[in-house]
Design a protein around this motif. Sequence first.
Motif, PDB file in Angstrom:
ATOM      1  N   ILE A  71     -16.892 -56.622  38.512  1.00 16.15           N
ATOM      2  CA  ILE A  71     -17.234 -55.603  39.444  1.00 16.15           C
ATOM      3  C   ILE A  71     -18.483 -56.148  40.136  1.00 16.15           C
ATOM      4  N   GLU A  72     -19.276 -56.985  39.844  1.00 14.46           N
ATOM      5  CA  GLU A  72     -20.582 -57.496  40.611  1.00 14.46           C
ATOM      6  C   GLU A  72     -19.952 -58.261  41.716  1.00 14.46           C
ATOM      7  N   SER A  73     -18.803 -59.277  41.839  1.00 17.31           N
ATOM      8  CA  SER A  73     -18.296 -59.832  42.648  1.00 17.31           C
ATOM      9  C   SER A  73     -17.549 -58.923  43.617  1.00 17.31           C
ATOM     10  N   LEU A  74     -16.892 -57.901  43.041  1.00 18.52           N
ATOM     11  CA  LEU A  74     -16.357 -56.884  44.157  1.00 18.52           C
ATOM     12  C   LEU A  74     -17.449 -56.423  44.942  1.00 18.52           C
ATOM     13  N   ILE A  75     -18.447 -55.883  44.289  1.00 20.28           N
ATOM     14  CA  ILE A  75     -19.488 -55.235  45.133  1.00 20.28           C
ATOM     15  C   ILE A  75     -20.105 -55.991  46.048  1.00 20.28           C
TER      16      ILE A  75
ATOM     17  N   ILE B 254     -28.751 -51.465  48.316  1.00 15.94           N
ATOM     18  CA  ILE B 254     -27.685 -50.377  47.797  1.00 15.94           C
ATOM     19  C   ILE B 254     -26.598 -51.207  46.901  1.00 15.94           C
ATOM     20  N   ALA B 255     -26.534 -52.186  47.321  1.00 16.15           N
ATOM     21  CA  ALA B 255     -25.462 -53.321  46.622  1.00 16.15           C
ATOM     22  C   ALA B 255     -26.230 -53.802  45.346  1.00 16.15           C
ATOM     23  N   MET B 256     -27.593 -54.162  45.595  1.00 18.37           N
ATOM     24  CA  MET B 256     -28.354 -54.656  44.463  1.00 18.37           C
ATOM     25  C   MET B 256     -28.635 -53.470  43.367  1.00 18.37           C
ATOM     26  N   GLY B 257     -28.874 -52.263  43.937  1.00 17.32           N
ATOM     27  CA  GLY B 257     -29.000 -51.009  43.100  1.00 17.32           C
ATOM     28  C   GLY B 257     -27.744 -50.935  42.286  1.00 17.32           C
ATOM     29  N   LEU B 258     -26.673 -50.856  42.721  1.00 12.02           N
ATOM     30  CA  LEU B 258     -25.446 -50.612  42.124  1.00 12.02           C
ATOM     31  C   LEU B 258     -25.103 -51.328  41.073  1.00 12.02           C
TER      32      LEU B 258
ATOM     33  N   ALA C 235     -27.420 -53.353  39.449  1.00 15.09           N
ATOM     34  CA  ALA C 235     -28.543 -53.009  38.594  1.00 15.09           C
ATOM     35  C   ALA C 235     -28.109 -51.693  37.525  1.00 15.09           C
ATOM     36  N   VAL C 236     -27.404 -50.892  38.172  1.00 16.78           N
ATOM     37  CA  VAL C 236     -27.188 -49.736  37.359  1.00 16.78           C
ATOM     38  C   VAL C 236     -25.894 -50.138  36.546  1.00 16.78           C
ATOM     39  N   ILE C 237     -24.880 -50.974  37.023  1.00 11.20           N
ATOM     40  CA  ILE C 237     -23.866 -51.394  36.302  1.00 11.20           C
ATOM     41  C   ILE C 237     -24.212 -52.273  35.021  1.00 11.20           C
ATOM     42  N   ASP C 238     -25.046 -53.209  35.492  1.00 14.32           N
ATOM     43  CA  ASP C 238     -25.518 -54.177  34.281  1.00 14.32           C
ATOM     44  C   ASP C 238     -26.340 -53.419  33.083  1.00 14.32           C
ATOM     45  N   PHE C 239     -27.071 -52.142  33.610  1.00 13.48           N
ATOM     46  CA  PHE C 239     -27.635 -51.404  32.578  1.00 13.48           C
ATOM     47  C   PHE C 239     -26.789 -50.667  31.603  1.00 13.48           C
ATOM     48  N   PHE C 240     -25.528 -50.499  32.489  1.00 17.09           N
ATOM     49  CA  PHE C 240     -24.699 -49.616  31.343  1.00 17.09           C
ATOM     50  C   PHE C 240     -23.610 -50.648  30.796  1.00 17.09           C
ATOM     51  N   ILE C 241     -23.372 -51.679  31.038  1.00 14.57           N
ATOM     52  CA  ILE C 241     -22.236 -52.727  30.589  1.00 14.57           C
ATOM     53  C   ILE C 241     -23.262 -53.559  29.477  1.00 14.57           C
TER      54      ILE C 241
END
Length: 88
Positions: free
Chosen positions: A4-8, A76-80, A82-88
Amino acid sequence: MSEIESLIWLIHRIYTFVIIAYVLLSWIPNARDSFIGEMLGKLVEPYLAPFRRLIPPIGGMLDISPIVAIFALQFIAMGLIAVIDFFI
């Protein structure tokens, strides 16, 4: 790095290049009136419009809003991520 990070980051990189290509088209007369210019305009203008309303051109000619828009896209990309890393 997850998929997901790579896709972002991939989407971020592609959209950044689209913004740069659109800005470079402004240097060529009538390039924005071509098919490619109109297509890029439809992709980029909705994102750049709020920045252009906030940041007036310097000296009436130099538009720095695409630079600010690219920095905002980075955040925005870094924020997304960070949010994904928080929940995964």
